[in-house]
Design a protein around this motif. Structure first.
Motif, PDB file in Angstrom:
ATOM      1  N   ILE A   8       0.824  -1.287  -0.051  1.00 45.54           N
ATOM      2  CA  ILE A   8       0.093  -0.035   0.002  1.00 45.54           C
ATOM      3  C   ILE A   8       0.901   1.231   0.167  1.00 45.54           C
ATOM      4  CG2 ILE A   8      -1.769   1.381   1.392  1.00 45.54           C
ATOM      5  CD1 ILE A   8      -2.780  -1.340   2.207  1.00 45.54           C
ATOM      6  N   GLU A   9       1.121   1.686  -1.092  1.00 48.43           N
ATOM      7  CA  GLU A   9       1.975   3.009  -1.422  1.00 48.43           C
ATOM      8  C   GLU A   9       1.569   3.712  -2.723  1.00 48.43           C
ATOM      9  OE1 GLU A   9       5.974   1.796  -1.119  1.00 48.43           O
ATOM     10  OE2 GLU A   9       5.892   0.582  -3.176  1.00 48.43           O
ATOM     11  N   GLY A  26      -3.498  -2.040  -8.350  1.00 49.53           N
ATOM     12  CA  GLY A  26      -3.933  -2.008  -7.006  1.00 49.53           C
ATOM     13  C   GLY A  26      -5.377  -2.759  -6.662  1.00 49.53           C
ATOM     14  N   GLU A  31      -7.929  -0.380   3.586  1.00 51.38           N
ATOM     15  CA  GLU A  31      -6.699   0.263   3.842  1.00 51.38           C
ATOM     16  C   GLU A  31      -6.034   1.060   2.924  1.00 51.38           C
ATOM     17  OE1 GLU A  31      -7.655  -3.120   6.251  1.00 51.38           O
ATOM     18  OE2 GLU A  31      -7.587  -2.939   4.026  1.00 51.38           O
ATOM     19  N   ARG A  32      -6.073   0.688   1.610  1.00 55.10           N
ATOM     20  CA  ARG A  32      -5.728   1.337   0.492  1.00 55.10           C
ATOM     21  C   ARG A  32      -6.360   2.553   0.305  1.00 55.10           C
ATOM     22  NH1 ARG A  32      -1.931   0.192  -3.511  1.00 55.10           N
ATOM     23  NH2 ARG A  32      -2.265  -2.220  -3.264  1.00 55.10           N
ATOM     24  N   TYR A  35      -5.419   5.084   2.901  1.00 56.83           N
ATOM     25  CA  TYR A  35      -4.116   5.791   2.587  1.00 56.83           C
ATOM     26  C   TYR A  35      -4.294   6.709   1.589  1.00 56.83           C
ATOM     27  CZ  TYR A  35       0.924   5.781   1.670  1.00 56.83           C
ATOM     28  OH  TYR A  35       2.117   6.419   1.558  1.00 56.83           O
ATOM     29  N   TRP A  53      -5.828   5.975 -10.449  1.00 52.00           N
ATOM     30  CA  TRP A  53      -5.675   7.035  -9.226  1.00 52.00           C
ATOM     31  C   TRP A  53      -5.421   8.308  -9.645  1.00 52.00           C
ATOM     32  CZ3 TRP A  53      -7.169   4.721  -4.639  1.00 52.00           C
ATOM     33  CH2 TRP A  53      -7.252   3.230  -4.465  1.00 52.00           C
TER      34      TRP A  53
END
Length: 207
Positions: A8-9, A26, A31-32, A35, A53
């Protein structure tokens, strides 16, 4: 273009394209998504496409104290005849946002995957809806992400009765207790209500 891994980045926002596209792939896990919103990033894609994104260079926002209420809208609010609630029918709001006919668009970007993801966010306490009812029927609403940092990240709204989506938006601005409402990208409707674009760096400082 950068494809996301399972980790997750996201890449640095400076790598976004001119239209704000930052990364592909992704997943839409809680969680993603949390973030992403914490870092000013949001998903926006159509059915059959990979998850896309965005981190736009200019961010459309509303500072609640700047909300514009026209004379005709003041009359609508004064006349009443509607009830506004919060988080009473989140699933119904996102369903209507997905399926309402929008004459200025070819279709909806709220896919099955997106709908399930934001319902999951809501169940975990990270998403919120505003509903407007007339005669106990849901006629308008909006939903978005609330991470508890004073910023509401709006996702979509719908209306089956004239002006009722504005009622929901004005309620959010006046009663939500937020320092900022994120509207993501420019549109004339939100501009008429007082939203304006600010540089991404300024938006990120406010998160």
């Amino acid at each position: 273009m950068i494809w996301l891994s399972e980790k997750i980045e996201f890449p640095p926002y400076e790598l976004a394209t001119d239209d704000g596209l930052l990364a592909l792939g992704g997943d839409l896990s809680v969680e993603r998504l949390v973030y992403a919103y914490q870092h000013g990033i949001f998903p926006w894609f159509n059915e059959g496409e990979p998850i896309v994104w965005y981190s736009p260079w200019e961010r459309m926002v509303l500072f609640p104290e700047e909300v514009k209420i026209s004379k005709s809208m003041k009359q609508v609010l004064k006349k009443g005849g509607f009830t506004v609630t919060e988080n009473k029918a989140f699933d119904d709001v996102i369903f209507n946002c997905r399926h309402i006919n929008r004459f200025d668009q070819l279709g909806t970007w709220i896919t099955d995957e997106m709908e399930d993801a934001y319902i999951n966010l809501h169940d975990k306490g990270y998403a919120k809806s505003i509903e407007v009812w007339v005669d106990d029927k849901l006629v308008a609403g909006l939903y978005g992400v609330d991470l508890g940092n004073g910023v509401f990240c709006g996702e979509s709204m719908f209306s089956k009765v004239s002006n009722m989506s504005k009622v929901a938006f004005i309620h959010l601005a006046q009663k939500g207790g937020y320092k900022l409402i994120d509207c993501q990208v420019y549109n004339d409707h939100l501009a008429s209500l007082g939203a304006r674009e600010i540089p991404r760096e300024e938006f990120l400082r406010l998160l």
